[in-house]
Scaffold this motif. Structure first.
Motif, PDB file in Angstrom:
ATOM      1  N   LEU A 387      25.849 -17.208  32.065  1.00  0.00           N
ATOM      2  CA  LEU A 387      25.796 -17.083  30.610  1.00  0.00           C
ATOM      3  C   LEU A 387      24.405 -16.684  30.136  1.00  0.00           C
ATOM      4  CD1 LEU A 387      27.943 -20.198  29.639  1.00  0.00           C
ATOM      5  CD2 LEU A 387      28.653 -17.806  29.606  1.00  0.00           C
ATOM      6  N   TRP A 388      23.382 -17.258  30.710  1.00  0.00           N
ATOM      7  CA  TRP A 388      22.014 -16.877  30.357  1.00  0.00           C
ATOM      8  C   TRP A 388      21.760 -15.409  30.708  1.00  0.00           C
ATOM      9  CZ3 TRP A 388      19.052 -21.517  33.002  1.00  0.00           C
ATOM     10  CH2 TRP A 388      19.251 -22.674  32.231  1.00  0.00           C
ATOM     11  N   ARG A 389      22.171 -15.015  31.916  1.00  0.00           N
ATOM     12  CA  ARG A 389      21.922 -13.631  32.367  1.00  0.00           C
ATOM     13  C   ARG A 389      22.652 -12.626  31.487  1.00  0.00           C
ATOM     14  NH1 ARG A 389      25.093 -10.698  35.454  1.00  0.00           N
ATOM     15  NH2 ARG A 389      26.259 -12.541  36.177  1.00  0.00           N
ATOM     16  N   GLU A 390      23.898 -12.887  31.174  1.00  0.00           N
ATOM     17  CA  GLU A 390      24.651 -11.950  30.340  1.00  0.00           C
ATOM     18  C   GLU A 390      24.045 -11.831  28.958  1.00  0.00           C
ATOM     19  OE1 GLU A 390      29.033 -12.629  32.487  1.00  0.00           O
ATOM     20  OE2 GLU A 390      28.630 -13.492  30.501  1.00  0.00           O
ATOM     21  N   ARG A 391      23.624 -12.936  28.382  1.00  0.00           N
ATOM     22  CA  ARG A 391      22.998 -12.891  27.058  1.00  0.00           C
ATOM     23  C   ARG A 391      21.659 -12.155  27.119  1.00  0.00           C
ATOM     24  NH1 ARG A 391      23.618 -15.779  22.254  1.00  0.00           N
ATOM     25  NH2 ARG A 391      25.794 -15.754  22.897  1.00  0.00           N
ATOM     26  N   PHE A 392      20.889 -12.390  28.185  1.00  0.00           N
ATOM     27  CA  PHE A 392      19.606 -11.709  28.352  1.00  0.00           C
ATOM     28  C   PHE A 392      19.810 -10.198  28.443  1.00  0.00           C
ATOM     29  CE2 PHE A 392      16.262  -9.905  31.031  1.00  0.00           C
ATOM     30  CZ  PHE A 392      15.118 -10.344  30.377  1.00  0.00           C
ATOM     31  N   GLU A 393      20.807  -9.781  29.231  1.00  0.00           N
ATOM     32  CA  GLU A 393      21.064  -8.350  29.390  1.00  0.00           C
ATOM     33  C   GLU A 393      21.577  -7.729  28.097  1.00  0.00           C
ATOM     34  OE1 GLU A 393      23.732  -8.424  32.695  1.00  0.00           O
ATOM     35  OE2 GLU A 393      22.117  -8.346  34.178  1.00  0.00           O
ATOM     36  N   GLU A 394      22.399  -8.460  27.352  1.00  0.00           N
ATOM     37  CA  GLU A 394      22.921  -7.953  26.084  1.00  0.00           C
ATOM     38  C   GLU A 394      21.813  -7.723  25.066  1.00  0.00           C
ATOM     39  OE1 GLU A 394      25.583 -10.987  24.902  1.00  0.00           O
ATOM     40  OE2 GLU A 394      27.146 -10.467  26.373  1.00  0.00           O
ATOM     41  N   ARG A 395      20.746  -8.488  25.184  1.00  0.00           N
ATOM     42  CA  ARG A 395      19.676  -8.443  24.180  1.00  0.00           C
ATOM     43  C   ARG A 395      18.428  -7.746  24.701  1.00  0.00           C
ATOM     44  NH1 ARG A 395      20.459 -14.256  20.980  1.00  0.00           N
ATOM     45  NH2 ARG A 395      22.554 -13.747  20.218  1.00  0.00           N
ATOM     46  N   ALA A 396      18.639  -6.754  25.551  1.00  0.00           N
ATOM     47  CA  ALA A 396      17.516  -6.032  26.143  1.00  0.00           C
ATOM     48  C   ALA A 396      16.607  -5.428  25.083  1.00  0.00           C
ATOM     49  CB  ALA A 396      18.033  -4.942  27.079  1.00  0.00           C
ATOM     50  N   ALA A 397      17.185  -4.882  24.022  1.00  0.00           N
ATOM     51  CA  ALA A 397      16.366  -4.260  22.975  1.00  0.00           C
ATOM     52  C   ALA A 397      15.475  -5.289  22.301  1.00  0.00           C
ATOM     53  CB  ALA A 397      17.266  -3.574  21.945  1.00  0.00           C
ATOM     54  N   GLN A 398      15.993  -6.503  22.122  1.00  0.00           N
ATOM     55  CA  GLN A 398      15.190  -7.553  21.497  1.00  0.00           C
ATOM     56  C   GLN A 398      14.090  -8.045  22.434  1.00  0.00           C
ATOM     57  OE1 GLN A 398      19.235  -9.134  20.417  1.00  0.00           O
ATOM     58  NE2 GLN A 398      17.992 -10.362  19.020  1.00  0.00           N
ATOM     59  N   VAL A 399      14.376  -8.042  23.742  1.00  0.00           N
ATOM     60  CA  VAL A 399      13.334  -8.384  24.714  1.00  0.00           C
ATOM     61  C   VAL A 399      12.214  -7.354  24.650  1.00  0.00           C
ATOM     62  CG1 VAL A 399      12.813  -8.682  27.170  1.00  0.00           C
ATOM     63  CG2 VAL A 399      14.963  -9.575  26.234  1.00  0.00           C
ATOM     64  N   ASP A 400      12.600  -6.074  24.580  1.00  0.00           N
ATOM     65  CA  ASP A 400      11.606  -5.004  24.465  1.00  0.00           C
ATOM     66  C   ASP A 400      10.768  -5.163  23.193  1.00  0.00           C
ATOM     67  OD1 ASP A 400      12.640  -3.968  26.780  1.00  0.00           O
ATOM     68  OD2 ASP A 400      13.720  -2.328  25.802  1.00  0.00           O
ATOM     69  N   ALA A 401      11.427  -5.564  22.109  1.00  0.00           N
ATOM     70  CA  ALA A 401      10.735  -5.695  20.824  1.00  0.00           C
ATOM     71  C   ALA A 401       9.676  -6.797  20.864  1.00  0.00           C
ATOM     72  CB  ALA A 401      11.739  -5.980  19.709  1.00  0.00           C
ATOM     73  N   LEU A 402       9.817  -7.738  21.788  1.00  0.00           N
ATOM     74  CA  LEU A 402       8.821  -8.802  21.928  1.00  0.00           C
ATOM     75  C   LEU A 402       7.593  -8.338  22.710  1.00  0.00           C
ATOM     76  CD1 LEU A 402      11.115 -11.892  22.703  1.00  0.00           C
ATOM     77  CD2 LEU A 402       9.909 -11.386  20.562  1.00  0.00           C
ATOM     78  N   GLY A 403       7.660  -7.137  23.279  1.00  0.00           N
ATOM     79  CA  GLY A 403       6.524  -6.611  24.019  1.00  0.00           C
ATOM     80  C   GLY A 403       6.671  -6.650  25.519  1.00  0.00           C
ATOM     81  N   PHE A 404       7.838  -7.034  26.003  1.00  0.00           N
ATOM     82  CA  PHE A 404       8.080  -7.054  27.439  1.00  0.00           C
ATOM     83  C   PHE A 404       8.637  -5.698  27.871  1.00  0.00           C
ATOM     84  CE2 PHE A 404       8.380 -11.420  25.957  1.00  0.00           C
ATOM     85  CZ  PHE A 404       7.579 -12.093  26.871  1.00  0.00           C
ATOM     86  N   ASP A 405       8.180  -5.207  29.016  1.00  0.00           N
ATOM     87  CA  ASP A 405       8.582  -3.867  29.420  1.00  0.00           C
ATOM     88  C   ASP A 405       9.811  -3.888  30.323  1.00  0.00           C
ATOM     89  OD1 ASP A 405       7.639  -4.659  31.910  1.00  0.00           O
ATOM     90  OD2 ASP A 405       5.824  -3.408  31.831  1.00  0.00           O
ATOM     91  N   ALA A 406      10.238  -2.680  30.742  1.00  0.00           N
ATOM     92  CA  ALA A 406      11.452  -2.538  31.545  1.00  0.00           C
ATOM     93  C   ALA A 406      11.312  -3.223  32.902  1.00  0.00           C
ATOM     94  CB  ALA A 406      11.789  -1.064  31.731  1.00  0.00           C
ATOM     95  N   THR A 407      10.114  -3.205  33.473  1.00  0.00           N
ATOM     96  CA  THR A 407       9.905  -3.865  34.763  1.00  0.00           C
ATOM     97  C   THR A 407      10.072  -5.371  34.624  1.00  0.00           C
ATOM     98  OG1 THR A 407       8.347  -2.106  35.362  1.00  0.00           O
ATOM     99  CG2 THR A 407       8.324  -4.098  36.718  1.00  0.00           C
TER     100      THR A 407
END
Length: 441
Positions: A387-407
């Motif tokens: 559940l954590w992994r699926e939610r993390f993957e679904e919110r990739a754009a929001q992760v990027d918006a926090l300043g974390f990169d693709a790597t």
């Protein structure tokens, strides 16, 4: 997994591996990969320096191992290996084998971060590998592990100073990052579900169920003086205060302490909960009950005796200790306890999962504590991680918006999938343990 957070994303969200943690002969050479920031990810952006012989040996061993497994490894431009099953797409075979030759498990994870291999069923591939971990390396080479495996760096030892650094590496990434994939309880440990498959909307109730089982095990109720080692975001402390307990909870993170205090205050339990910035080794006082959720994994083997002696010292006569711990098989723990892994380099510096037998050995040799009750629920952790992994993957754009990169996203996806696979394969388990003094009936 205990979460310590920062109220705002740091200027450089990625905490790089510490300098000096990889032997000089396996350090990366200046052949940067496109799209990987060499400043943040020096050992991913460049191929490691290693001999052609070592690479060739690694390729032979990996091919031999994969050929006997129920998966299909497809090497770009070459051939396929394996008995059939989840697909492992090795896009750059030469780079893949080179990294494994140079860094073993560390190189395997870095190769995924670099995009040199991938899979449409990452958990499936990793579950096969985890389920066969004991046999991937020939027995004769296992005996020579000390000659070829990377060793854990002394800089990651969980001394009082080292523990603060190790915790910061993972837990001080960003409050906003963790909130993207956790549920509203902000609980970063295994939930206990009523049934499978689980859904994300069920996580809050499942986390409360887990907490209540632990508090029941420790017999926490009105008037209980409770010590919690590892505050997280304060959800267990809030739940205990709702039962009428008085709670002292310990954390090493200033940011975590402030956030937990705020949540406790909003819940109306500020008078019942004391959140202390304190190493477990420095705690004082005597408590009717002690609880700790997935914190022993960060203690380190050399400090297990002092950890359990501290629990015993702080336990009032007739008191109970309830722990939740991630465990691994004893033979695998003994074989790999000095090996430097990808998880230790990038996710949990200084971490080591105990075995059930190791807990018994340490408590018997160094304390009067004895395990009275044990329950396991590894598949519940597999579902929690899914559940954590699926939610993390679904919110990739929001992760990027926090300043974390693709790597970083590939690293975090690999970490969550790697952990889930450990539980799905049975290589890992999670337990709730009840300990009391030997003379307690």
């Amino acid at each position: 997994m205990k979460v310590s957070t920062s109220s705002t994303p740091p200027t450089s969200p990625v905490v790089p591996a510490r300098s000096g943690t990889v032997p000089a002969q396996t350090r990366a050479v200046a052949t940067p990969l496109t799209g990987v920031d060499p400043a943040r990810w020096p050992d991913v952006a460049a191929q490691p320096r290693t001999s052609a012989l070592r690479t060739a040996v690694a390729e032979r061993l990996v091919r031999r191992a994969l050929s006997r497994l129920p998966l299909r490894a497809r090497l770009s431009g070459r051939d396929s290996i394996g008995l059939g099953g989840p697909l492992m797409e090795i896009r750059r075979p030469d780079a893949f084998f080179r990294r494994i030759g140079a860094g073993g498990l560390v190189g395997f994870g870095e190769s995924y971060m670099a995009g040199e291999w991938d899979s449409p069923d990452l958990v499936g591939v990793l579950s096969v590998l985890a389920g066969n971990a004991a046999d991937l390396v020939p027995a004769r080479l296992q005996k020579l592990r000390g000659l070829w495996a990377l060793r854990q760096p002394a800089s990651q030892a969980n001394t009082p100073e080292g523990s603060r650094d190790n915790i910061s590496h993972h837990y001080d990434l960003s409050n906003d990052l963790f909130s993207l994939f956790l549920d509203d309880t902000l609980t970063y440990s295994s939930a206990v579900f009523r049934g499978f498959p689980a859904e994300h909307d069920l996580l809050p109730a499942a986390q409360h169920r887990k907490i209540d089982l632990l508090l029941d095990l420790a017999r926490v109720g009105p008037g209980t003086e409770l010590l919690e080692i590892g505050t997280g975001w304060g959800e267990l402390a809030i739940r205990a205060a709702e039962r009428g307990a008085r709670v002292t909870t310990l954390t090493l993170s200033r940011e975590q302490r402030e956030l937990a205090r705020g949540r406790i205050r909003e819940a109306g339990h500020e008078d019942r909960v004391d959140v202390r910035l304190c190493d477990y080794r420095d705690v004082t006082g005597e408590y009717d009950a002690i609880v700790s959720v997935e914190m022993i994994e960060a203690v380190g083997e050399e400090f297990w005796p002092v950890y359990f002696r501290t629990l015993e010292r702080c336990l009032a006569p007739g008191g109970r200790i309830a722990l939740q711990a991630i465990t691994m098989p004893d033979d695998r723990m003994l074989a790999s306890r000095s090996t430097y892994t990808w998880i230790q380099k990038y996710i949990f510096p200084g971490g080591l999962l105990p075995s059930t037998e190791a807990v018994e050995r340490v408590t018997t040799a160094h304390t009067g504590l004895r395990t009275r009750q044990r329950s396991t629920f590894g598949m519940h952790y597999a579902e929690t991680l899914r559940l954590w992994r699926e939610r993390f993957e679904e919110r990739a754009a929001q992760v990027d918006a926090l300043g974390f990169d693709a790597t970083f996203r590939r690293m975090w996806t690999f970490y969550l999938a790697y952990s889930e696979a450990g539980f799905r394969s049975g290589y890992l388990d999670v337990q709730q343990l009840l300990l009391t003094r030997e003379d307690t009936a």
